[in-house]
Design a protein around this motif. Sequence first.
Motif, PDB file in Angstrom:
ATOM      1  N   GLU A   1       0.835  -1.199   0.000  1.00 44.83           N
ATOM      2  CA  GLU A   1       0.000   0.000   0.000  1.00 44.83           C
ATOM      3  C   GLU A   1       0.871   1.251   0.000  1.00 44.83           C
ATOM      4  O   GLU A   1       1.845   1.334   0.747  1.00 44.83           O
ATOM      5  CB  GLU A   1      -0.898   0.010   1.233  1.00 44.83           C
ATOM      6  CG  GLU A   1      -1.894  -1.125   1.269  1.00 44.83           C
ATOM      7  CD  GLU A   1      -2.730  -1.134   2.550  1.00 44.83           C
ATOM      8  OE1 GLU A   1      -2.260  -0.605   3.589  1.00 44.83           O
ATOM      9  OE2 GLU A   1      -3.840  -1.651   2.497  1.00 44.83           O
ATOM     10  N   LEU A   2       0.533   2.214  -0.846  1.00 48.57           N
ATOM     11  CA  LEU A   2       1.205   3.507  -0.855  1.00 48.57           C
ATOM     12  C   LEU A   2       0.374   4.443   0.010  1.00 48.57           C
ATOM     13  O   LEU A   2      -0.722   4.840  -0.376  1.00 48.57           O
ATOM     14  CB  LEU A   2       1.319   4.048  -2.289  1.00 48.57           C
ATOM     15  CG  LEU A   2       2.132   3.198  -3.261  1.00 48.57           C
ATOM     16  CD1 LEU A   2       2.017   3.741  -4.668  1.00 48.57           C
ATOM     17  CD2 LEU A   2       3.575   3.151  -2.823  1.00 48.57           C
ATOM     18  N   LYS A   3       0.889   4.752   1.196  1.00 52.22           N
ATOM     19  CA  LYS A   3       0.149   5.559   2.169  1.00 52.22           C
ATOM     20  C   LYS A   3       0.713   6.965   2.237  1.00 52.22           C
ATOM     21  O   LYS A   3       1.907   7.181   2.043  1.00 52.22           O
ATOM     22  CB  LYS A   3       0.234   4.930   3.562  1.00 52.22           C
ATOM     23  CG  LYS A   3      -0.468   3.600   3.672  1.00 52.22           C
ATOM     24  CD  LYS A   3      -0.394   3.074   5.086  1.00 52.22           C
ATOM     25  CE  LYS A   3      -1.089   1.726   5.195  1.00 52.22           C
ATOM     26  NZ  LYS A   3      -1.046   1.227   6.573  1.00 52.22           N
TER      27      LYS A   3
ATOM     28  N   SER B   1      -3.159  17.228   8.917  1.00 58.85           N
ATOM     29  CA  SER B   1      -3.874  15.958   8.943  1.00 58.85           C
ATOM     30  C   SER B   1      -4.446  15.594   7.575  1.00 58.85           C
ATOM     31  O   SER B   1      -4.861  14.464   7.359  1.00 58.85           O
ATOM     32  CB  SER B   1      -5.006  16.012   9.968  1.00 58.85           C
ATOM     33  OG  SER B   1      -5.911  17.046   9.628  1.00 58.85           O
ATOM     34  N   GLU B   2      -4.456  16.559   6.638  1.00 54.90           N
ATOM     35  CA  GLU B   2      -4.999  16.302   5.311  1.00 54.90           C
ATOM     36  C   GLU B   2      -4.092  16.933   4.258  1.00 54.90           C
ATOM     37  O   GLU B   2      -3.557  18.021   4.461  1.00 54.90           O
ATOM     38  CB  GLU B   2      -6.409  16.873   5.206  1.00 54.90           C
ATOM     39  CG  GLU B   2      -7.126  16.488   3.930  1.00 54.90           C
ATOM     40  CD  GLU B   2      -8.566  16.939   3.914  1.00 54.90           C
ATOM     41  OE1 GLU B   2      -9.430  16.100   4.220  1.00 54.90           O
ATOM     42  OE2 GLU B   2      -8.815  18.117   3.607  1.00 54.90           O
ATOM     43  N   VAL B   3      -3.928  16.242   3.137  1.00 62.03           N
ATOM     44  CA  VAL B   3      -3.096  16.725   2.046  1.00 62.03           C
ATOM     45  C   VAL B   3      -3.875  16.630   0.744  1.00 62.03           C
ATOM     46  O   VAL B   3      -4.946  16.019   0.697  1.00 62.03           O
ATOM     47  CB  VAL B   3      -1.790  15.904   1.922  1.00 62.03           C
ATOM     48  CG1 VAL B   3      -0.923  16.049   3.145  1.00 62.03           C
ATOM     49  CG2 VAL B   3      -2.083  14.451   1.632  1.00 62.03           C
ATOM     50  N   GLN B   4      -3.311  17.210  -0.300  1.00 63.24           N
ATOM     51  CA  GLN B   4      -3.904  17.113  -1.625  1.00 63.24           C
ATOM     52  C   GLN B   4      -2.887  16.424  -2.523  1.00 63.24           C
ATOM     53  O   GLN B   4      -1.695  16.702  -2.457  1.00 63.24           O
ATOM     54  CB  GLN B   4      -4.235  18.506  -2.153  1.00 63.24           C
ATOM     55  CG  GLN B   4      -5.036  18.496  -3.415  1.00 63.24           C
ATOM     56  CD  GLN B   4      -5.521  19.894  -3.787  1.00 63.24           C
ATOM     57  OE1 GLN B   4      -5.066  20.882  -3.234  1.00 63.24           O
ATOM     58  NE2 GLN B   4      -6.425  19.956  -4.716  1.00 63.24           N
ATOM     59  N   LEU B   5      -3.364  15.519  -3.374  1.00 61.01           N
ATOM     60  CA  LEU B   5      -2.455  14.814  -4.268  1.00 61.01           C
ATOM     61  C   LEU B   5      -2.091  15.692  -5.443  1.00 61.01           C
ATOM     62  O   LEU B   5      -2.949  16.348  -6.030  1.00 61.01           O
ATOM     63  CB  LEU B   5      -3.087  13.511  -4.760  1.00 61.01           C
ATOM     64  CG  LEU B   5      -2.683  12.287  -3.943  1.00 61.01           C
ATOM     65  CD1 LEU B   5      -3.221  12.369  -2.551  1.00 61.01           C
ATOM     66  CD2 LEU B   5      -3.072  11.037  -4.618  1.00 61.01           C
TER      67      LEU B   5
ATOM     68  N   GLY C   1      -5.366  16.197  -7.423  1.00 61.33           N
ATOM     69  CA  GLY C   1      -6.337  17.191  -6.958  1.00 61.33           C
ATOM     70  C   GLY C   1      -7.248  16.693  -5.856  1.00 61.33           C
ATOM     71  O   GLY C   1      -7.918  17.493  -5.198  1.00 61.33           O
ATOM     72  N   GLN C   2      -7.306  15.385  -5.626  1.00 65.59           N
ATOM     73  CA  GLN C   2      -8.152  14.852  -4.564  1.00 65.59           C
ATOM     74  C   GLN C   2      -7.462  14.987  -3.213  1.00 65.59           C
ATOM     75  O   GLN C   2      -6.243  14.961  -3.118  1.00 65.59           O
ATOM     76  CB  GLN C   2      -8.500  13.381  -4.818  1.00 65.59           C
ATOM     77  CG  GLN C   2      -9.437  13.172  -5.978  1.00 65.59           C
ATOM     78  CD  GLN C   2      -9.811  11.706  -6.131  1.00 65.59           C
ATOM     79  OE1 GLN C   2      -8.953  10.830  -6.070  1.00 65.59           O
ATOM     80  NE2 GLN C   2     -11.096  11.452  -6.344  1.00 65.59           N
ATOM     81  N   SER C   3      -8.257  15.107  -2.162  1.00 63.24           N
ATOM     82  CA  SER C   3      -7.724  15.191  -0.800  1.00 63.24           C
ATOM     83  C   SER C   3      -7.565  13.799  -0.223  1.00 63.24           C
ATOM     84  O   SER C   3      -8.297  12.881  -0.575  1.00 63.24           O
ATOM     85  CB  SER C   3      -8.670  15.999   0.086  1.00 63.24           C
ATOM     86  OG  SER C   3      -8.728  17.327  -0.365  1.00 63.24           O
ATOM     87  N   ALA C   4      -6.607  13.686   0.676  1.00 64.03           N
ATOM     88  CA  ALA C   4      -6.366  12.418   1.365  1.00 64.03           C
ATOM     89  C   ALA C   4      -5.879  12.722   2.777  1.00 64.03           C
ATOM     90  O   ALA C   4      -5.180  13.704   3.002  1.00 64.03           O
ATOM     91  CB  ALA C   4      -5.336  11.584   0.620  1.00 64.03           C
ATOM     92  N   ALA C   5      -6.263  11.885   3.722  1.00 64.48           N
ATOM     93  CA  ALA C   5      -5.831  12.043   5.108  1.00 64.48           C
ATOM     94  C   ALA C   5      -4.457  11.405   5.278  1.00 64.48           C
ATOM     95  O   ALA C   5      -4.071  10.505   4.521  1.00 64.48           O
ATOM     96  CB  ALA C   5      -6.828  11.378   6.044  1.00 64.48           C
ATOM     97  N   VAL C   6      -3.713  11.872   6.263  1.00 61.61           N
ATOM     98  CA  VAL C   6      -2.409  11.288   6.570  1.00 61.61           C
ATOM     99  C   VAL C   6      -2.631   9.827   6.955  1.00 61.61           C
ATOM    100  O   VAL C   6      -3.505   9.513   7.750  1.00 61.61           O
ATOM    101  CB  VAL C   6      -1.718  12.063   7.711  1.00 61.61           C
ATOM    102  CG1 VAL C   6      -0.472  11.337   8.178  1.00 61.61           C
ATOM    103  CG2 VAL C   6      -1.382  13.466   7.260  1.00 61.61           C
ATOM    104  N   GLY C   7      -1.874   8.918   6.335  1.00 59.89           N
ATOM    105  CA  GLY C   7      -2.005   7.481   6.598  1.00 59.89           C
ATOM    106  C   GLY C   7      -2.971   6.784   5.646  1.00 59.89           C
ATOM    107  O   GLY C   7      -3.048   5.564   5.629  1.00 59.89           O
ATOM    108  N   GLU C   8      -3.706   7.527   4.831  1.00 61.25           N
ATOM    109  CA  GLU C   8      -4.660   6.937   3.892  1.00 61.25           C
ATOM    110  C   GLU C   8      -3.923   6.323   2.700  1.00 61.25           C
ATOM    111  O   GLU C   8      -2.904   6.842   2.241  1.00 61.25           O
ATOM    112  CB  GLU C   8      -5.632   8.008   3.399  1.00 61.25           C
ATOM    113  CG  GLU C   8      -6.750   7.477   2.526  1.00 61.25           C
ATOM    114  CD  GLU C   8      -7.757   8.559   2.160  1.00 61.25           C
ATOM    115  OE1 GLU C   8      -8.576   8.282   1.259  1.00 61.25           O
ATOM    116  OE2 GLU C   8      -7.737   9.651   2.727  1.00 61.25           O
ATOM    117  N   VAL C   9      -4.447   5.217   2.178  1.00 62.74           N
ATOM    118  CA  VAL C   9      -3.853   4.538   1.034  1.00 62.74           C
ATOM    119  C   VAL C   9      -4.283   5.266  -0.240  1.00 62.74           C
ATOM    120  O   VAL C   9      -5.468   5.472  -0.477  1.00 62.74           O
ATOM    121  CB  VAL C   9      -4.297   3.057   0.984  1.00 62.74           C
ATOM    122  CG1 VAL C   9      -3.710   2.366  -0.240  1.00 62.74           C
ATOM    123  CG2 VAL C   9      -3.880   2.330   2.244  1.00 62.74           C
TER     124      VAL C   9
END
Length: 166
Positions: free
Chosen positions: A4-6, A15-19, A64-72
Amino acid sequence: MTIELKVPTVGESISEVQLGDWLKGEGDFVDKDQPVVEIESDKATVELPAPVSGKIAKILKRKGQSAAVGEVVGLLEEAAAPAGTPAPPKGPAEPAAAHDPTAKRAAAEQQAAARPPATRDRPSPTKDRQASPPWVMPAARRALAEHALEVTDVAASGPGGRLLKE
């Protein structure tokens, strides 16, 4: 084996980032530690490296999608390098010029040509100061006028060749 790429921790309070851009697409082969995707936060942009060599099996989050820290955000199928792919070098690459004296000499000449001319070719600042009249301070100018003297009649003894009142 599927890896998994987390999203890594990119900052203490984030706590949240954008790809950002995916540097590799689905089905592309990546080497270990090769950047796969850019992750953008309020404070920094970082690259997520591949933990192992393999193929990108699936991209779960797009640019452009958001992802939480630790999310795959993607899946990596562990695999050996495809046939015909040269193996990455082990350790720092040593230039061919390291053992070839002719190449060393050519490199030294090229570096010398890129350098500015030697300081002996440039005029010396002290010679310029001696050739030009001294810097006359305002108080010294008044004293010269009171005594009806010229700048060349008095030796400049101040710092940097200045003509002082004294």
